[in-house]
Design a protein around this motif. Sequence first.
Motif, PDB file in Angstrom:
ATOM      1  N   GLY A 293       1.280  -4.318  -0.468  1.00  0.00           N
ATOM      2  CA  GLY A 293       0.968  -5.335   0.537  1.00  0.00           C
ATOM      3  C   GLY A 293       1.263  -4.831   1.940  1.00  0.00           C
ATOM      4  N   GLY A 294       2.363  -4.087   2.072  1.00  0.00           N
ATOM      5  CA  GLY A 294       2.713  -3.511   3.367  1.00  0.00           C
ATOM      6  C   GLY A 294       1.684  -2.491   3.821  1.00  0.00           C
ATOM      7  N   ILE A 295       1.203  -1.674   2.870  1.00  0.00           N
ATOM      8  CA  ILE A 295       0.177  -0.673   3.192  1.00  0.00           C
ATOM      9  C   ILE A 295      -1.103  -1.364   3.642  1.00  0.00           C
ATOM     10  CG2 ILE A 295      -1.291   1.159   2.245  1.00  0.00           C
ATOM     11  CD1 ILE A 295       1.044   1.833   0.346  1.00  0.00           C
ATOM     12  N   SER A 296      -1.481  -2.427   2.942  1.00  0.00           N
ATOM     13  CA  SER A 296      -2.689  -3.162   3.282  1.00  0.00           C
ATOM     14  C   SER A 296      -2.588  -3.785   4.676  1.00  0.00           C
ATOM     15  CB  SER A 296      -2.948  -4.263   2.250  1.00  0.00           C
ATOM     16  OG  SER A 296      -4.117  -4.984   2.552  1.00  0.00           O
ATOM     17  N   LEU A 297      -1.391  -4.247   5.038  1.00  0.00           N
ATOM     18  CA  LEU A 297      -1.194  -4.878   6.343  1.00  0.00           C
ATOM     19  C   LEU A 297      -1.336  -3.888   7.502  1.00  0.00           C
ATOM     20  CD1 LEU A 297       1.778  -7.380   5.876  1.00  0.00           C
ATOM     21  CD2 LEU A 297      -0.594  -7.923   6.371  1.00  0.00           C
ATOM     22  N   ILE A 298      -0.794  -2.670   7.315  1.00  0.00           N
ATOM     23  CA  ILE A 298      -0.821  -1.702   8.410  1.00  0.00           C
ATOM     24  C   ILE A 298      -2.122  -0.891   8.449  1.00  0.00           C
ATOM     25  CG2 ILE A 298       1.687  -1.501   8.451  1.00  0.00           C
ATOM     26  CD1 ILE A 298       1.444   1.141   6.965  1.00  0.00           C
TER      27      ILE A 298
ATOM     28  N   HIS B 143      -7.502  -0.764   3.132  1.00  0.00           N
ATOM     29  CA  HIS B 143      -7.127  -2.176   3.261  1.00  0.00           C
ATOM     30  C   HIS B 143      -7.633  -2.994   2.076  1.00  0.00           C
ATOM     31  CE1 HIS B 143      -6.402  -6.076   5.128  1.00  0.00           C
ATOM     32  NE2 HIS B 143      -7.646  -6.402   4.804  1.00  0.00           N
ATOM     33  N   LYS B 144      -8.878  -2.780   1.697  1.00  0.00           N
ATOM     34  CA  LYS B 144      -9.479  -3.549   0.609  1.00  0.00           C
ATOM     35  C   LYS B 144      -8.853  -3.223  -0.747  1.00  0.00           C
ATOM     36  CE  LYS B 144     -13.986  -4.150   2.840  1.00  0.00           C
ATOM     37  NZ  LYS B 144     -15.425  -3.795   2.795  1.00  0.00           N
ATOM     38  N   LYS B 145      -8.685  -1.917  -1.037  1.00  0.00           N
ATOM     39  CA  LYS B 145      -8.145  -1.505  -2.332  1.00  0.00           C
ATOM     40  C   LYS B 145      -6.710  -1.975  -2.528  1.00  0.00           C
ATOM     41  CE  LYS B 145     -10.947   2.538  -3.494  1.00  0.00           C
ATOM     42  NZ  LYS B 145     -10.927   4.004  -3.752  1.00  0.00           N
ATOM     43  N   PHE B 146      -5.875  -1.699  -1.526  1.00  0.00           N
ATOM     44  CA  PHE B 146      -4.469  -2.099  -1.630  1.00  0.00           C
ATOM     45  C   PHE B 146      -4.317  -3.616  -1.540  1.00  0.00           C
ATOM     46  CE2 PHE B 146      -3.852   2.371  -0.800  1.00  0.00           C
ATOM     47  CZ  PHE B 146      -2.720   2.673  -1.528  1.00  0.00           C
ATOM     48  N   GLY B 147      -5.240  -4.254  -0.824  1.00  0.00           N
ATOM     49  CA  GLY B 147      -5.220  -5.717  -0.753  1.00  0.00           C
ATOM     50  C   GLY B 147      -5.461  -6.348  -2.117  1.00  0.00           C
ATOM     51  N   LYS B 148      -6.391  -5.773  -2.880  1.00  0.00           N
ATOM     52  CA  LYS B 148      -6.680  -6.294  -4.222  1.00  0.00           C
ATOM     53  C   LYS B 148      -5.503  -6.073  -5.171  1.00  0.00           C
ATOM     54  CE  LYS B 148     -11.730  -6.166  -4.372  1.00  0.00           C
ATOM     55  NZ  LYS B 148     -12.924  -5.568  -5.039  1.00  0.00           N
ATOM     56  N   ILE B 149      -4.900  -4.883  -5.077  1.00  0.00           N
ATOM     57  CA  ILE B 149      -3.735  -4.599  -5.923  1.00  0.00           C
ATOM     58  C   ILE B 149      -2.609  -5.563  -5.591  1.00  0.00           C
ATOM     59  CG2 ILE B 149      -1.975  -2.890  -6.532  1.00  0.00           C
ATOM     60  CD1 ILE B 149      -4.056  -0.719  -5.834  1.00  0.00           C
ATOM     61  N   PHE B 150      -2.417  -5.797  -4.286  1.00  0.00           N
ATOM     62  CA  PHE B 150      -1.393  -6.756  -3.859  1.00  0.00           C
ATOM     63  C   PHE B 150      -1.670  -8.136  -4.428  1.00  0.00           C
ATOM     64  CE2 PHE B 150      -0.607 -10.218  -0.789  1.00  0.00           C
ATOM     65  CZ  PHE B 150       0.777 -10.281  -0.904  1.00  0.00           C
ATOM     66  N   TYR B 151      -2.907  -8.571  -4.337  1.00  0.00           N
ATOM     67  CA  TYR B 151      -3.283  -9.911  -4.802  1.00  0.00           C
ATOM     68  C   TYR B 151      -2.949 -10.096  -6.285  1.00  0.00           C
ATOM     69  CZ  TYR B 151      -6.276 -13.770  -6.310  1.00  0.00           C
ATOM     70  OH  TYR B 151      -6.750 -14.930  -6.877  1.00  0.00           O
ATOM     71  N   TYR B 152      -3.400  -9.194  -7.119  1.00  0.00           N
ATOM     72  CA  TYR B 152      -3.214  -9.349  -8.564  1.00  0.00           C
ATOM     73  C   TYR B 152      -1.757  -9.139  -9.004  1.00  0.00           C
ATOM     74  CZ  TYR B 152      -8.257  -9.632  -9.120  1.00  0.00           C
ATOM     75  OH  TYR B 152      -9.563 -10.034  -9.049  1.00  0.00           O
ATOM     76  N   SER B 153      -1.066  -8.200  -8.374  1.00  0.00           N
ATOM     77  CA  SER B 153       0.331  -7.962  -8.747  1.00  0.00           C
ATOM     78  C   SER B 153       1.221  -9.117  -8.305  1.00  0.00           C
ATOM     79  CB  SER B 153       0.836  -6.642  -8.151  1.00  0.00           C
ATOM     80  OG  SER B 153       0.708  -6.636  -6.747  1.00  0.00           O
ATOM     81  N   MET B 154       0.993  -9.631  -7.087  1.00  0.00           N
ATOM     82  CA  MET B 154       1.798 -10.739  -6.576  1.00  0.00           C
ATOM     83  C   MET B 154       1.507 -12.023  -7.339  1.00  0.00           C
ATOM     84  SD  MET B 154       4.141 -11.485  -4.429  1.00  0.00           S
ATOM     85  CE  MET B 154       4.913 -12.996  -3.842  1.00  0.00           C
ATOM     86  N   LEU B 155       0.241 -12.248  -7.669  1.00  0.00           N
ATOM     87  CA  LEU B 155      -0.130 -13.446  -8.411  1.00  0.00           C
ATOM     88  C   LEU B 155       0.492 -13.427  -9.807  1.00  0.00           C
ATOM     89  CD1 LEU B 155      -1.816 -16.048  -8.281  1.00  0.00           C
ATOM     90  CD2 LEU B 155      -3.739 -14.758  -9.227  1.00  0.00           C
ATOM     91  N   SER B 156       0.463 -12.268 -10.464  1.00  0.00           N
ATOM     92  CA  SER B 156       1.057 -12.139 -11.799  1.00  0.00           C
ATOM     93  C   SER B 156       2.574 -12.346 -11.741  1.00  0.00           C
ATOM     94  CB  SER B 156       0.751 -10.752 -12.384  1.00  0.00           C
ATOM     95  OG  SER B 156      -0.640 -10.569 -12.513  1.00  0.00           O
ATOM     96  N   SER B 157       3.196 -11.812 -10.691  1.00  0.00           N
ATOM     97  CA  SER B 157       4.640 -11.978 -10.513  1.00  0.00           C
ATOM     98  C   SER B 157       4.986 -13.449 -10.300  1.00  0.00           C
ATOM     99  CB  SER B 157       5.109 -11.151  -9.312  1.00  0.00           C
ATOM    100  OG  SER B 157       6.491 -11.301  -9.103  1.00  0.00           O
TER     101      SER B 157
ATOM    102  N   GLY C 130       6.670 -12.686  10.265  1.00  0.00           N
ATOM    103  CA  GLY C 130       5.304 -12.766   9.751  1.00  0.00           C
ATOM    104  C   GLY C 130       4.425 -13.662  10.596  1.00  0.00           C
ATOM    105  N   THR C 131       4.985 -14.759  11.072  1.00  0.00           N
ATOM    106  CA  THR C 131       4.233 -15.675  11.928  1.00  0.00           C
ATOM    107  C   THR C 131       3.852 -14.999  13.241  1.00  0.00           C
ATOM    108  OG1 THR C 131       5.362 -17.606  10.983  1.00  0.00           O
ATOM    109  CG2 THR C 131       4.301 -17.898  13.123  1.00  0.00           C
ATOM    110  N   ALA C 132       4.766 -14.182  13.768  1.00  0.00           N
ATOM    111  CA  ALA C 132       4.475 -13.437  15.000  1.00  0.00           C
ATOM    112  C   ALA C 132       3.320 -12.461  14.754  1.00  0.00           C
ATOM    113  CB  ALA C 132       5.721 -12.680  15.459  1.00  0.00           C
ATOM    114  N   TYR C 133       3.326 -11.825  13.585  1.00  0.00           N
ATOM    115  CA  TYR C 133       2.257 -10.879  13.221  1.00  0.00           C
ATOM    116  C   TYR C 133       0.914 -11.604  13.103  1.00  0.00           C
ATOM    117  CZ  TYR C 133      -0.417  -7.573  10.360  1.00  0.00           C
ATOM    118  OH  TYR C 133      -1.395  -6.737   9.867  1.00  0.00           O
ATOM    119  N   ILE C 134       0.915 -12.749  12.437  1.00  0.00           N
ATOM    120  CA  ILE C 134      -0.314 -13.540  12.271  1.00  0.00           C
ATOM    121  C   ILE C 134      -0.845 -14.005  13.625  1.00  0.00           C
ATOM    122  CG2 ILE C 134      -1.256 -15.706  11.347  1.00  0.00           C
ATOM    123  CD1 ILE C 134       0.792 -15.405   9.027  1.00  0.00           C
TER     124      ILE C 134
END
Length: 218
Positions: A26-31, A39-53, A197-201
């Motif tokens: 997720g950090g890699i996808s953000l930067i 961004h897209k590849k790591f974003g998808k990995i983040f999505y599925y891993s975080m959702l499963s967790s 995170g809010t500052a980043y957004i």
Amino acid sequence: MEIEQIARLLIYYIHAPLGGIALLVGGISLIAKKGNTTHKKFGKIFYYSMLSSAIAAFVISVLPNHENPFLFNVGLFSTYFLVSGMRSLRYREKGFQPKTDKIIAYLILIIGISMIVYPIIFYSKLDIVLTVFGASSVYFGIRDLILCSDIKKLKKNWLKLHLGKMTGGYIAAVSAFFVVNQFLPSIWNWFAPGILGTAYITYWSMKIGKKKTKTKAV
């Protein structure tokens, strides 16, 4: 298999490892540059891993002798961001209708209210952490319902919504990591990641807004 063994298996082999993966990718996808392959590849990995967790967290939090309203509600909170953030990519599609998004908005609104009233009903006191998460959930639920009533505005803001909500999901991962390891004094483990995170957004939302203004000017 005993409940204790099930809980340990979920924690050691699903919840914790996938949460760690989500934290890293997720950090890699953000930067990474927004919209590129990384961004897209790591974003998808983040999505599925975080959702499963998060799903594993739900199961753990309702097991006998492992009941944990904090884990349950924060898991729901992060799941909302992940699912809603991923769905925002579909707002660009022709003929898109936000029926599912309205349901999600109502659910997070109800969950937010329950976070606030739960400790009052069962323990006769207000819990600051659940109240803040609950109030945030109520805010996002109402905001999403308003947006869903204006499809043009929803389509126009798809990128801001995607960025904001996926970052919100990452904030949840960082918050969980801080709380488990107690890096900061007491309650700040819950709130410091959210503040940063809010500052980043806010920064990226302003940047996206400026790009749209320049494009119109041209």
